[in-house]
Write an enzyme that holds these catalytic residues in place. Sequence first.
Site, PDB file in Angstrom:
ATOM      1  N   ARG A   1       3.178  12.605  10.613  1.00 51.50           N
ATOM      2  CA  ARG A   1       1.908  12.526   9.899  1.00 51.50           C
ATOM      3  C   ARG A   1       1.182  11.278  10.387  1.00 51.50           C
ATOM      4  O   ARG A   1       1.572  10.155  10.071  1.00 51.50           O
ATOM      5  CB  ARG A   1       2.133  12.442   8.388  1.00 51.50           C
TER       6      ARG A   1
ATOM      7  N   ASP B   1       0.833  -1.205   0.000  1.00 51.65           N
ATOM      8  CA  ASP B   1       0.000   0.000   0.000  1.00 51.65           C
ATOM      9  C   ASP B   1       0.871   1.258   0.000  1.00 51.65           C
ATOM     10  O   ASP B   1       0.665   2.183   0.787  1.00 51.65           O
ATOM     11  CB  ASP B   1      -0.957  -0.028   1.203  1.00 51.65           C
TER      12      ASP B   1
ATOM     13  N   ARG C   1      -4.206   4.623  -8.101  1.00 54.93           N
ATOM     14  CA  ARG C   1      -3.494   5.763  -7.512  1.00 54.93           C
ATOM     15  C   ARG C   1      -2.063   5.842  -8.037  1.00 54.93           C
ATOM     16  O   ARG C   1      -1.449   6.901  -7.991  1.00 54.93           O
ATOM     17  CB  ARG C   1      -3.487   5.665  -5.984  1.00 54.93           C
TER      18      ARG C   1
ATOM     19  N   HIS D   1      -0.693  11.829  -2.991  1.00 55.33           N
ATOM     20  CA  HIS D   1      -0.512  10.472  -3.516  1.00 55.33           C
ATOM     21  C   HIS D   1      -1.815   9.693  -3.564  1.00 55.33           C
ATOM     22  O   HIS D   1      -1.871   8.615  -4.124  1.00 55.33           O
ATOM     23  CB  HIS D   1       0.495   9.726  -2.637  1.00 55.33           C
ATOM     24  N   ASP D   2      -2.869  10.213  -2.920  1.00 53.58           N
ATOM     25  CA  ASP D   2      -4.131   9.487  -2.879  1.00 53.58           C
ATOM     26  C   ASP D   2      -5.078   9.961  -3.983  1.00 53.58           C
ATOM     27  O   ASP D   2      -4.836  10.951  -4.659  1.00 53.58           O
ATOM     28  CB  ASP D   2      -4.787   9.636  -1.495  1.00 53.58           C
TER      29      ASP D   2
ATOM     30  N   ASP E   1      -1.359   8.719  10.283  1.00 49.69           N
ATOM     31  CA  ASP E   1      -2.123   8.218   9.137  1.00 49.69           C
ATOM     32  C   ASP E   1      -3.470   7.633   9.558  1.00 49.69           C
ATOM     33  O   ASP E   1      -3.561   6.909  10.552  1.00 49.69           O
ATOM     34  CB  ASP E   1      -1.272   7.126   8.458  1.00 49.69           C
TER      35      ASP E   1
ATOM     36  N   GLN F   1      -3.326  -5.250   6.276  1.00 49.37           N
ATOM     37  CA  GLN F   1      -3.234  -4.168   7.263  1.00 49.37           C
ATOM     38  C   GLN F   1      -4.224  -4.443   8.398  1.00 49.37           C
ATOM     39  O   GLN F   1      -5.432  -4.271   8.234  1.00 49.37           O
ATOM     40  CB  GLN F   1      -3.531  -2.817   6.587  1.00 49.37           C
TER      41      GLN F   1
ATOM     42  N   HIS G   1      -3.114   0.821  11.887  1.00 48.05           N
ATOM     43  CA  HIS G   1      -2.901  -0.600  11.626  1.00 48.05           C
ATOM     44  C   HIS G   1      -1.422  -0.890  11.474  1.00 48.05           C
ATOM     45  O   HIS G   1      -0.626   0.013  11.202  1.00 48.05           O
ATOM     46  CB  HIS G   1      -3.624  -1.023  10.339  1.00 48.05           C
TER      47      HIS G   1
ATOM     48  N   GLU H   1      -4.104  12.958   9.531  1.00 45.81           N
ATOM     49  CA  GLU H   1      -4.698  12.679   8.223  1.00 45.81           C
ATOM     50  C   GLU H   1      -6.114  12.139   8.409  1.00 45.81           C
ATOM     51  O   GLU H   1      -6.306  11.006   8.834  1.00 45.81           O
ATOM     52  CB  GLU H   1      -3.861  11.659   7.437  1.00 45.81           C
TER      53      GLU H   1
HETATM   54  C1  GLC Z   1      -3.904   6.899   4.241  1.00 48.43           C
HETATM   55  C2  GLC Z   1      -2.882   6.984   3.119  1.00 48.43           C
HETATM   56  C3  GLC Z   1      -3.277   6.027   2.026  1.00 48.43           C
HETATM   57  C4  GLC Z   1      -3.344   4.628   2.602  1.00 48.43           C
HETATM   58  C5  GLC Z   1      -4.259   4.571   3.837  1.00 48.43           C
HETATM   59  C6  GLC Z   1      -4.099   3.282   4.588  1.00 48.43           C
HETATM   60  O1  GLC Z   1      -5.151   7.306   3.814  1.00 48.43           O
HETATM   61  O2  GLC Z   1      -2.792   8.296   2.644  1.00 48.43           O
HETATM   62  O3  GLC Z   1      -2.373   6.088   0.960  1.00 48.43           O
HETATM   63  O4  GLC Z   1      -3.838   3.754   1.626  1.00 48.43           O
HETATM   64  O5  GLC Z   1      -3.955   5.603   4.752  1.00 48.43           O
HETATM   65  O6  GLC Z   1      -2.878   3.271   5.287  1.00 48.43           O
END
Ligand code: GLC
Length: 632
Positions: free
Chosen positions: A269, A128, A508, A383-384, A271, A239, A171, A313
């Site tokens: 960051r 991922d 992506r 990146h998303d 996540d 995950q 995770h 995030e």
């Molecule tokens: C966040 C990341 C993304 C990832 C997800 C799971 O949203 O930006 O790229 O797939 O977390 O870790």
Amino acid sequence: MAKNVSPSALTDKDIFDLRYARSHGDLWTMLDRLYGAHPGYAAFQDALDQALRSAWEERPADLKRLDMQRDLEPDWFQRPEMNGYVFYIDRFAGDLQGVIDKLDYLKEMGITYVHFMPCLKPRPGDNDGGYSVMDYRAINPAFGTMADFEAATAACRALGMSVCLDMVVNHTAKEHAWAQKARAGDPAYRAYYLMFPDDTLPRQYEKTLVEIFPDNAPGSFTWYEDMAAWVWTTFNEHQWDLNWANPQVFLEMLRTMLYLANRGAEILRLDAVAFMWKRMGTRCQSEPEVHMLLQALRAACRIVCPAVIHLEEAIVSPEEMLPYLGRGEHDGKEGNLAYHNSLMVQVWSALAARDTTLMTHVMSSHFPPVLTNATYATYLRCHDDIGWAVTDEDAAAVGLNGFLHRRFLADFYEGVFPGSFAAGELFQHNPETGDKRNSGTLASLAGLERAQESGDPAHIGLAIDRILMGHALIAAYGGIPLIYMGDEIALLNAYDYRDHPPHAHDSRWLHRPKMDWARVEMARAAPDSVPGRVFHGLTSILARRSTTPELHAQNATEVLQTGNTALFAFARRAPTGSLVCVFNFTEAWQVIPASWMVGHGARQLHDVLSDAALGDRHGAIALPPYARIWSR
Ligand code: GLC
């Protein structure tokens, strides 16, 4: 500390104690509420206290000095000099040493914040994009070692750049040591995750859960025959969601965070934070406990490593996003940064519709003019994928049907809506809900790919102007503008991801191209080339931003009504006066009365971006296609 001790005699321990006293309440009120009833709470308290003390003892001297500096300058990340750049280590420069070699390039662009995309050791195979971490204390061996990471953060610091590092808190990879022990049957580690012997509870939860990757990872639970258990897997099968209701998970993750802070990461960051707490009958996103956890993690960092800030995030609706920047009881105590997803979506929505009505409504009705100890991370691309987070209520408020508008945007940016300028792809189409998201690079979504195919210089010019207008907007709105790698040289979609099996299922990768250094050379050498126009246009915006004090994040952002659906405008209110920013979202010329600008506080009618006068105070100001002005 005795009253008569002179400040020069302050010891490391005194400093720690003072900071602990400052944030003690912010930390322990949350932990008492979260875990106070837990049988092992007293032992947990001791262990946590010890974790804070030993992390402080191990903190390197240069970072302790930075802590002191940041205590004295707590607004450092809100200043207009902050300009961010985001990249994958391998795609940008191969490895960490390569990154060090490229820092001059970032310096040249005026970058002061660098996000090294996931670089901790991921699981083998599909990971991922690095968000499936199997060891939080090791660097991905393909990028280097922890010593290389420390060298890279030190090199950045020496150049006035702060490193942002991903800390995946929701995770771990199923290959993580904890998951392996859980898999082997150790009950202590099974309690780190969310496991169920049969599908009774998973089925009940699923009634209200939202699927994140419906295409390739449907559902939120995975059955493992060898363990005879269902495991909570919100994202991909590999995950495994952590069980944050277990205080041991809090302790271990906190130790990890402090360890990484001590290696020189300055922005963590965090996540996918929205998913950290589960509650039956809800979407299991943004539950109140999530904010309690995040406040506690924040307070712990303020004690041990106050140089470090948190980027949370949470890609959610405006009402749900703001609490990540500390609302109500958490005001000033939670995230320092959060992605302004809504602003990003509204920019794309207004560009497609050539109409800013929805944008003006959303931006003026949901967001407070200033935040405490916090600001936004503003961006156009990352990146998303882009999820079309426009609520039915907001759409209805301006006479739109939410479902149809979201559908229009997905079709437009897939490039299939008649007349669309964009080239993109779908991401995770969910036929059950009709939800569609999109992938694509900034340049391709903004029309450059199609314009170049047509060869029409006028269309190419419009695409470049969309890119630059968008950047002028995110650089002025308030917060740190994040430039996503390659956008500064207008990289187009990378369709070859389809030929690479681990990536082929995930569109992506369309907008995760490799850095094109030959194109950088072209941009530098030929300012009139396409990459040259974007590169010089963007660097000039960032340079102007850093010398425009009105753009400090502590100055209020007030969205203005222009009375013209082609325009979006806001004022930044500084003690010294206002900066009025106006953006034309169409390929048609527009006019705005000079008296309107003056009425909203623009005293000089001087555009900071072009350093030119905007005309006289009684006339009209002409705005070319995709114009952007920051008027003093
Ligand atoms: C966040 C990341 C993304 C990832 C997800 C799971 O949203 O930006 O790229 O797939 O977390 O870790």
